[in-house]
Design a protein around this motif. Structure first.
Motif, PDB file in Angstrom:
ATOM      1  N   MET A 620     -32.917 -24.617  26.672  1.00 46.99           N
ATOM      2  CA  MET A 620     -33.908 -25.650  26.927  1.00 46.99           C
ATOM      3  C   MET A 620     -33.559 -26.418  28.192  1.00 46.99           C
ATOM      4  SD  MET A 620     -36.396 -25.818  24.733  1.00 46.99           S
ATOM      5  CE  MET A 620     -36.929 -27.510  24.980  1.00 46.99           C
ATOM      6  N   CYS A 622     -34.023 -30.162  30.435  1.00 43.16           N
ATOM      7  CA  CYS A 622     -34.106 -31.579  30.055  1.00 43.16           C
ATOM      8  C   CYS A 622     -35.554 -31.963  29.768  1.00 43.16           C
ATOM      9  CB  CYS A 622     -33.544 -32.456  31.169  1.00 43.16           C
ATOM     10  SG  CYS A 622     -31.763 -32.419  31.256  1.00 43.16           S
ATOM     11  N   ASN A 623     -36.463 -31.351  30.507  1.00 41.09           N
ATOM     12  CA  ASN A 623     -37.883 -31.549  30.212  1.00 41.09           C
ATOM     13  C   ASN A 623     -38.195 -30.806  28.923  1.00 41.09           C
ATOM     14  OD1 ASN A 623     -40.662 -31.624  30.080  1.00 41.09           O
ATOM     15  ND2 ASN A 623     -40.951 -31.154  32.252  1.00 41.09           N
ATOM     16  N   SER A 624     -38.638 -31.535  27.924  1.00 42.91           N
ATOM     17  CA  SER A 624     -38.791 -30.930  26.601  1.00 42.91           C
ATOM     18  C   SER A 624     -39.828 -29.823  26.563  1.00 42.91           C
ATOM     19  CB  SER A 624     -39.176 -32.016  25.585  1.00 42.91           C
ATOM     20  OG  SER A 624     -40.409 -32.619  25.971  1.00 42.91           O
ATOM     21  N   TYR A 627     -38.631 -24.218  29.255  1.00 40.67           N
ATOM     22  CA  TYR A 627     -37.623 -23.327  28.661  1.00 40.67           C
ATOM     23  C   TYR A 627     -37.207 -22.313  29.741  1.00 40.67           C
ATOM     24  CZ  TYR A 627     -35.174 -20.580  25.135  1.00 40.67           C
ATOM     25  OH  TYR A 627     -34.224 -19.928  24.407  1.00 40.67           O
ATOM     26  N   PRO A 718     -45.615 -29.831  22.614  1.00 39.95           N
ATOM     27  CA  PRO A 718     -44.279 -29.845  21.986  1.00 39.95           C
ATOM     28  C   PRO A 718     -44.240 -29.182  20.629  1.00 39.95           C
ATOM     29  CG  PRO A 718     -44.851 -32.011  22.866  1.00 39.95           C
ATOM     30  CD  PRO A 718     -46.108 -31.191  22.910  1.00 39.95           C
ATOM     31  N   THR A 721     -42.845 -23.966  18.964  1.00 40.63           N
ATOM     32  CA  THR A 721     -41.391 -23.774  18.796  1.00 40.63           C
ATOM     33  C   THR A 721     -40.979 -22.314  18.838  1.00 40.63           C
ATOM     34  OG1 THR A 721     -41.605 -23.719  16.386  1.00 40.63           O
ATOM     35  CG2 THR A 721     -41.206 -25.867  17.423  1.00 40.63           C
ATOM     36  N   LEU A 746     -35.752 -24.056  18.934  1.00 40.85           N
ATOM     37  CA  LEU A 746     -35.005 -25.084  18.233  1.00 40.85           C
ATOM     38  C   LEU A 746     -33.649 -24.549  17.842  1.00 40.85           C
ATOM     39  CD1 LEU A 746     -37.796 -26.555  15.915  1.00 40.85           C
ATOM     40  CD2 LEU A 746     -37.073 -27.344  18.180  1.00 40.85           C
TER      41      LEU A 746
END
Length: 874
Positions: A620, A622-624, A627, A718, A721, A746
């Motif tokens: 991941m 830092c930006n959620s 990827y 977001p 996943t 995750l």
């Protein structure tokens, strides 16, 4: 006159004397002789300070006379020699000394020598001396001096024979002269020549040493290929001659014949009638007569053509101008590509035009694609160096030579230009000399290229392991690298022990490729360098070549103390200094000196294949919503992949799919990596990163430095996943592999894929019997059986053959125990096998008619206390 004996100080009774008288004829005098008898019992019963002695005393009226004392001892000769002669092996013309100390005896024994049961007469052979303290000395050994020598000792009691001593006079082998170089094995192009020599000058005799060095030498050769000539196009027809003929010619220059090629077939000149047979009209040549109507028609056609051309140019200029104006309102970086995924996505246009933006597409300026950084949030890695690396180069900077090709509406693919454009002007030459072509591109603004070498990351310069070994030997393993060292039993003298180390260079390789040569293995160092062994040790080095003698010429090289690399041997050559056994993924080398070793390869044809391991890691950002996928292509050696694993662990990366094997050919075609089948409404890929192409030289001559490409994906929400996509790695006109990515982003839901098996990392150093699969007692019986030559050929040579060791058998012939060295090679080759089945089958096949092998039975295995050996049938 009276004569009496006195023995041990006492007078002997007169009755025990025996007297005889005689007349000396020469002088006429009377001679009287007196005798006494002394028995063995008398001597044994006497216990005095000295030996039993007797003295003769005579007297008359003239006076008294006494004789000297005579000792009486019991004669004997002991059975055992104080020193038996010892067998010797000496070179021809060497000196032979056989020592013999006969048994103690009274009287002292006399010594004579027998050769093959025949007495030796030193007076008839000046080369032999037997006078020096019972020793036999042969000043200059001859072949005829070989034989069995026996020392004979004798006195009045008995004769004694020593043990026989076998003397072998041997001849060391010598090389004959080299033969002439053979012709090149190919008619044209790159091939090889060889020459040979034989160990017959002289041939080794009576166990003499085989010649050291190589019996065959190979060199590469290049023969110029013949080029047949080909015609140029015909010239224009000449003007019509007064004879009503015109001519045209052509030359054999496209290309001209070279290197013995054939000249062009056919005519170089052609003529024909230019008036269809109507040669003369009004006494003038027909081509000079021009009717008025013909001239008018020609003028109309000329002017019409010029007008049409002017109109077409004007329309083209207007169209280009309008297109440029319409495109200049938007930045290049607004294109959101789902190239190669088969789906369409909406453009997100910027409405504000940036003044002076150098990124606008126009006919005179190439786009600077580094603007793609505007798509990312802040890049977050563990340290500033990583942050700078990822933001400036490795994640978003495209290759400097990238071209954007719009293949259809809303479809953008990223590639590189054709090879002639991308690489610059190609150098002349054919494979493999072309492997050193200038593939390096110049990067604008000093930006780091998109495809990164991990050598820029902080890594260890070497892996290292140590262990203390003694006379029992053992095994030293570098965990998860495929590198190991086998110290045989008895290689280190008794009561000695050494701390032995082994390391792998993980920094920049010190072995620089020469020409078309490439590094196929890690640089492995073992030491200490001043240590000597009595038996060759086995070093196992992994390699990444697809083994084939038709396509590769593989060499073992060693680094000298001065830092230079020298060739030890070619794997295919015969040598008595060391032995190389090449397996599909590793090379097992028998050596007698420690140092730094590596394997290099010279491709003979463009079908030579390097095996690459391809793997994909993810983490991941830092930006959620971001990827990152990183695809690695490394040499297929465990140690090269271990470097990648260590760096990925350092950066929080996770292996997303089992690594796969890619066969990369030496055909100068590049490597292409692309992301396919991204879910179109869940994920999108950053612009201009869907497909990346790596130059051939970057992959082929990578010198083990990990090569990786990064892809940045962005999810729309977001709540997404799960990620599923395909990574396609393929060589143009070559092999292809697909990595199927199916993972959760995750951490707690992600399935862990094991990097390495744990069996290698448990015990780096094993010493003594537990390090070997074959119990020592069984090993001794096998060696005693097969080291002895057998008339039917069922000796160590068959043992080697049954274990797939069919080459360079002269190396084993120079060893004191060929079977032991073969078993050491078997131990190194099967260190990861769980049983002894292969060796058991070989012994069983040979032993069906070999009586000595019946000694290796179940009871002996039980004595050896190795239950797993017994369970597996040895």
């Amino acid at each position: 006159m009276q004569i009496f004996f006195k023995c041990n100080g006492e007078w002997v009774h007169q009755n025990e004397h025996v007297s005889e008288e005689s007349l000396d004829e020469s002088s006429g005098l009377k001679v009287r002789e007196v005798f006494i008898n002394v028995t063995r019992q008398q001597v044994e019963d006497f216990h005095g300070p000295e030996d039993y002695w007797c003295q003769c005393v005579a007297w008359s009226h003239l006076g008294t006379s006494k004789s000297r004392k005579a000792s009486v001892r019991i004669a004997y000769l002991r059975k055992n020699f104080e020193q038996d002669p010892q067998g010797r092996e000496v070179p021809i013309e060497g000196m032979i000394v056989l020592h013999c100390r006969p048994p103690e005896g009274v009287p002292a024994a006399e010594v004579e020598w027998l050769k093959n049961e025949e007495p030796i007469d030193s007076e008839q052979d000046e080369n032999i001396d037997t006078r020096a303290d019972h020793n036999l000395i042969i000043r200059q050994a001859r072949l005829s001096d070989s034989g069995n020598y026996t020392c004979m000792a004798a006195n009045i009691v008995a004769k004694r024979r020593s043990l026989s001593a076998t003397v072998v006079v041997y001849v060391n082998g010598g090389w004959s002269s080299w033969t002439e170089w053979s012709a090149c094995n190919v008619r044209c192009g790159r091939g090889w020549q060889k020459r040979s020599r034989t160990c017959t000058n002289p041939a080794p005799l009576n166990g003499g040493a085989f010649c050291e060095g190589m019996s065959v030498q190979k060199i590469t050769c290049t023969s110029l290929c013949p080029v047949d000539g080909s015609w140029e196009v015909w010239s224009e027809w000449s003007v019509c001659s007064p004879e009503c003929e015109h001519l045209r010619i052509r030359e054999c220059t496209a290309p001209p014949p070279r290197n013995g090629g054939k000249f062009c077939e056919g005519l170089s000149q052609e003529s024909e009638n230019c008036t269809d047979g109507l040669c003369i009209l009004d006494k003038k040549p027909l081509h000079e007569i021009k009717p008025q109507s013909m001239e008018n028609a020609s003028d109309i056609a000329l002017y019409s053509g010029l007008g049409a051309a002017v109109v077409a140019v004007a329309v083209l200029v207007i169209g280009v101008t309008l297109y440029r104006r319409s495109q200049s309102d938007y930045g290049v970086d607004v294109i959101d590509s789902s190239a190669l995924t088969g789906g369409f996505q909406t453009f997100n246009f910027k409405t504000v035009r940036q003044a002076g933006n150098s990124l606008l597409l126009n006919s005179s300026l190439q786009p600077d694609l580094t603007v793609s950084r505007t798509y990312s949030g802040p890049i977050c890695l563990q340290d500033p160096l990583d942050k700078e690396l990822m933001t400036e180069s490795s994640l978003f900077n495209p290759l400097s030579d990238i071209k954007v090709k719009v293949q259809s509406s809303f479809m953008v693919s990223l590639g590189v230009s054709e090879r002639a454009e991308y690489h610059g002007k190609n150098h002349s030459g054919t494979f493999p000399h072309g492997n050193n072509r200038g593939f390096t591109a110049v990067h604008p603004r000093n930006k780091t290229p998109y495809i990164q070498n991990l050598s820029s990351l902080p890594t260890r310069t070497e892996l290292r392991t140590t262990g203390v070994f003694g006379h029992l030997g053992g095994r030293l393993v570098m965990p998860n690298t495929g590198v190991s060292l086998l110290i045989p039993h008895g290689a280190i003298p008794e009561e000695n022990s050494w701390e032995i180390y082994m390391s792998i260079n993980q920094g920049e390789p010190s072995l620089q490729s020469d020409g078309s040569e490439v590094l196929l293995s890690p640089e492995v160092t073992c030491g200490p360098p001043d240590m000597t062994v009595t038996t060759p040790f086995a070093l196992t080095i992994p390699h990444c070549a697809d083994v084939s003698s038709e396509h590769w010429n593989i060499h073992l090289k060693k680094r000298t103390q001065q830092g230079r690399w020298e060739e030890v041997m070619s794997v295919e050559d015969e040598s008595t200094s060391c032995y190389c056994l090449l397996d599909p993924f590793a090379c097992h080398v028998l050596l007698d000196s420690f140092g730094t070793y590596a394997l290099t390869g010279e491709p003979i044809t463009d079908c030579a294949v390097k095996q690459l391991k391809v793997a994909v890691f993810g983490c991941m950002s830092c930006n959620s919503l971001d990827y990152n996928l990183r695809v690695y292509c490394v040499d297929n050696t465990p140690c090269a992949f271990q470097e990648v694993v260590s760096d990925e662990k350092h950066h929080g990366g996770q292996l997303l799919e089992e690594p796969k094997l890619l066969h990369f050919k030496g055909n100068t075609f590049s490597l292409q990596i692309s992301v396919l089948d991204i879910p179109p409404f869940l994920w999108r890929i950053k612009p201009f990163t869907a497909c990346q192409e790596v130059p051939f030289s970057r992959v082929w001559s990578s010198n083990r430095q990990p090569l990786h490409c990064a892809f940045s994906l962005e999810r729309y929400t977001p709540t997404t996943t799960q990620l599923s996509c395909k990574i396609c790695i393929r060589q143009l006109k070559g092999h292809e592999q697909i990595l199927q990515v199916q993972t959760s982003i995750l951490e707690n839901e992600r399935e862990t894929i094991t990097f390495f098996a744990q069996e290698d990392s448990t015990f780096p150093a094993q010493t003594g019997p537990k390090a070997f699969k074959i119990p020592y007692s069984i090993r001794q019986r096998i060696c005693a059986t097969f080291d002895t030559p057998n008339a039917k050929g069922k000796d160590w040579q068959m043992l080697a053959q049954k274990n797939s060791i069919n080459r360079n058998l002269s190396y084993f012939a120079t060893q004191s125990s060929p079977s032991a060295v073969i078993l050491n090679l078997w131990e190194a080759r099967h260190q990861h096998d769980g049983d002894l089945d292969s060796l058991a089958c070989a012994l069983e096949e040979i032993g069906r008619t070999h009586t000595k092998l019946s000694n290796i039975t179940e009871p002996q295995l039980e004595e050896a206390d190795f239950s797993y050996s017994r369970q597996n049938g040895l």
